[in-house]
Design a protein around this motif. Structure first.
Motif, short mmCIF file in Angstrom:
data_model
loop_
_atom_site.label_atom_id
_atom_site.label_comp_id
_atom_site.label_asym_id
_atom_site.label_seq_id
_atom_site.Cartn_x
_atom_site.Cartn_y
_atom_site.Cartn_z
N ASP A 436 -82.43 25.11 -36.78
CA ASP A 436 -83.38 25.15 -35.73
C ASP A 436 -83.79 26.59 -35.92
OD1 ASP A 436 -81.69 27.15 -34.36
OD2 ASP A 436 -80.20 25.63 -34.26
N THR A 440 -88.61 26.30 -38.14
CA THR A 440 -88.13 24.85 -38.63
C THR A 440 -89.33 23.94 -38.05
OG1 THR A 440 -86.70 24.37 -36.80
CG2 THR A 440 -85.87 25.51 -38.70
N ARG A 459 -82.52 18.82 -39.56
CA ARG A 459 -83.29 19.41 -38.61
C ARG A 459 -83.05 18.36 -37.32
NH1 ARG A 459 -89.79 19.93 -38.77
NH2 ARG A 459 -89.59 17.83 -38.79
N ARG A 463 -84.79 20.67 -30.68
CA ARG A 463 -84.45 22.06 -31.45
C ARG A 463 -84.24 23.34 -30.59
NH1 ARG A 463 -87.59 19.27 -34.85
NH2 ARG A 463 -89.65 20.49 -34.62
#
Ligand SMILES: Nc1ncnc2c1ncn2[C@@H]1O[C@H](COP(=O)(O)OP(=O)(O)O)[C@@H](O)[C@H]1O
Ligand SMILES: O=P(O)(O)OC[C@H](O)CO
Length: 534
Positions: A436, A440, A459, A463
């Motif tokens: 995160d 990202t 991912r 996030r």
């Protein structure tokens, strides 16, 4: 004004290195409202990096105010926010006056490497006089280094707050005077922000949370107390230190602003916050957060694992006052997103951070360029304060696109280096890496990470793990939604949204060739800067 609905939400103030955000979550970790602002960074000399503590405070309060206004625009009464948590950039050091509540100097940011000579001084002290581990019993040389690591989980480095505070006292007469006259209050960012949110000089509380304290070089990692042997070694008086608190309890209440009277129930360093927010609460679970730097934390449960390969041992979280702490092994990479910011702000290669993805994707490889992003030396696993930033392999063929790609590869190589150390220390090979953080957001970044690193990158859709971590701790402190940090099952319904996995596609042979070249580049960058800027 329409009638506003009453709900039950938890707020999280995330004071990062480059921006502050306040996020309001519901019980499933849906974001109901948020506000984010960047704040100024000061680089007054090479290797120096400062923040203005008052600007951080003002921006924090502004983010709370704006997020509450947006909550009301969405039809919810601000009284729906039942508790807030705070999470923060960790080792950044603030010194302020007990009498006035005002900062005595700018904050020294965790990335700042001005304290190289201070580190050298304590290395010498450790090698000669040593550290008094028992009355009259000193450990010197390698035994001294080992003793320091055994007590703190850390090594002597410019990275940690105790060293930064020592430098402030030695170099700023106002700070020295305040220390001598018992007017000095020391804290990391959570400590400074809580002090101000609870009233500042008019009754504000001076507390320090254990995950943040575990980054000072002053905390006894086992006992979770300030260690007198370390205070003697670094020569600090105890009264400057905040009262230690757990990561989840009601510390006090907001004294002003739209959330006046709301309890503060969670405090945690941001990297540990992301570990908690990713629900990596048990031994063997890990995450890596890619913001200004990149930080891979591997949860070791109730055990402190001492690294033999350049990692740190740290507190992951303490679920309540007196509760047994959970620990982690950490690989801290100093430069990740900040190199992208540098390409944007100083080099002018891109106009926004996200543009790096398109620029890097415009070429198939770096054309032989390697970028050791050692802007303030190298942290884990190399730990070389004298390493310098190095671009190597340049030719007439090189374009900004190759350098952009090499910038992202640098983060991927450093992640691999940390993972290799973690494998040796924990005897566990991670099958995938949960990620995160701002960096990202770019798909190309994630593809390069998977390719160069040679592992699956997972991912999550939501996030804001760092903020969520402190929200979980805060909610848990008042048992909101039945959350209880010591019972991970009570968090089962939180953030169950999906995730996307990026798999490596690069042939193994190419990956290993790149890795070997990276290791050669790191060797060339090491030891370049022998304190020329002190
Ligand atoms: N789309 C993107 N692709 C790559 N990097 C990005 C992107 N968006 C932001 N970043 C990088 O992420 C960093 C900010 O991430 P954040 O998690 O907010 O950091 P911090 O908490 O350290 O302030 C910046 O350094 C920026 O360069
Ligand atoms: O604010 P971040 O995300 O850059 O994190 C900074 C770390 O806490 C430094 O140790």
């Amino acid at each position: 004004m329409p009638i506003l609905k009453q709900g039950e939400f938890v707020g999280s103030l995330d004071c990062g290195t480059t921006s502050v955000r306040f996020i309001v979550f519901d019980q499933y970790a849906n974001i109901v409202s948020q506000h984010q602002s960047e704040f100024p960074q000061y680089y007054p000399n090479p290797g120096w990096h400062e923040h203005d503590p008052e600007e951080i405070q003002e921006i924090s309060e502004e983010c709370i105010t704006q997020a509450c206004a947006k909550l009301e625009e969405a039809g919810w009464a601000k009284e729906s926010v039942k508790v807030i948590g705070i999470t923060n950039q960790r080792e950044t050091t603030v010194a302020w006056s007990r009498a006035t509540g005002e900062p005595l100097c700018k904050a020294i940011v965790w990335t700042d490497s001005r304290t190289k000579n201070t580190v050298a001084h304590f290395e010498h002290l450790l090698a000669t006089t040593g550290i008094e581990v028992e009355p009259g019993q000193f450990k010197t040389g390698e035994e001294g280094v080992e003793a320091l690591r055994d007590i703190t989980g850390l090594k002597l480095s410019t990275y940690f707050s105790g060293i930064k505070l020592r430098w402030m006292i030695d170099n700023y007469s106002e700070v020295q005077k305040a220390h001598d006259e018992d007017d000095l209050l020391f804290g990391t960012i959570e400590s400074w922000v809580v002090y101000n949110l609870t009233g500042g000089v008019q009754g504000g509380i001076h507390v320090g949370e254990v995950t943040n304290a575990s980054r000072t070089l002053l905390l006894n990692l086992r006992k979770l107390t300030w260690d007198e042997r370390l205070l003697t070694f670094f020569d600090f008086r105890q009264s400057i230190l905040p009262k230690l608190v757990s990561s989840s309890e009601v510390y006090g209440h907001l004294s002003h602003g739209p959330l006046k009277g709301v309890p503060i129930g969670g405090l945690i360093g941001d990297q540990q916050g992301a570990l908690v927010g990713n629900k990596c609460l048990c031994q063997g679970e890990a995450k890596c957060t890619y913001g200004t730097g990149a930080f891979l934390l591997f949860c070791t449960g109730k055990d402190i694992v001492n690294s033999g390969h350049g990692l740190l041992s740290t507190v992951a979280y303490q679920p309540g006052p007196g509760a047994a702490p959970v620990y982690a092994l950490e690989g801290s990479i100093g430069v990740a997103g900040s190199a992208i910011k540098w390409l944007r702000d100083s080099m002018g290669f891109i106009k926004s951070a996200s543009e790096i993805n398109t620029l890097a994707a415009s070429v198939p490889d770096t054309g032989g360029v390697y970028f050791v992003t050692a802007f303030s030396g190298l942290l884990a696993p190399y730990w070389d304060p004298g390493a310098a930033g190095l671009l190597i392999g340049l030719s007439s063929y090189t374009t900004p696109a190759h350098i952009a790609r090499a910038t992202m590869e640098a983060t991927a190589f450093q992640t691999r280096a940390v993972l290799e150390s973690m494998k040796l220390d924990s005897r566990t090979k991670l099958e995938h890496l949960k990620v995160d953080g701002g960096m990202t957001n770019g798909d190309v970044c994630m593809e390069i990470l998977a390719d160069m690193g040679g592992f699956d990158v997972v991912r999550p859709d939501m996030r804001e793990s760092t903020a969520l971590g402190s929200a979980l701790l805060a909610g848990s402190a008042i048992r909101l939604f039945g959350w209880d940090m010591s019972k991970p099952a009570t968090l089962a319904e939180v953030n169950t949204k999906g995730s996307r996995t990026f798999n490596p596609h690069m042939p193994e042979e190419d990956r290993e060739k790149g890795w070997t070249a990276w290791l050669r580049a790191v060797e060339r960058s090491k030891g370049w800067d022998e304190g020329v800027y002190e």
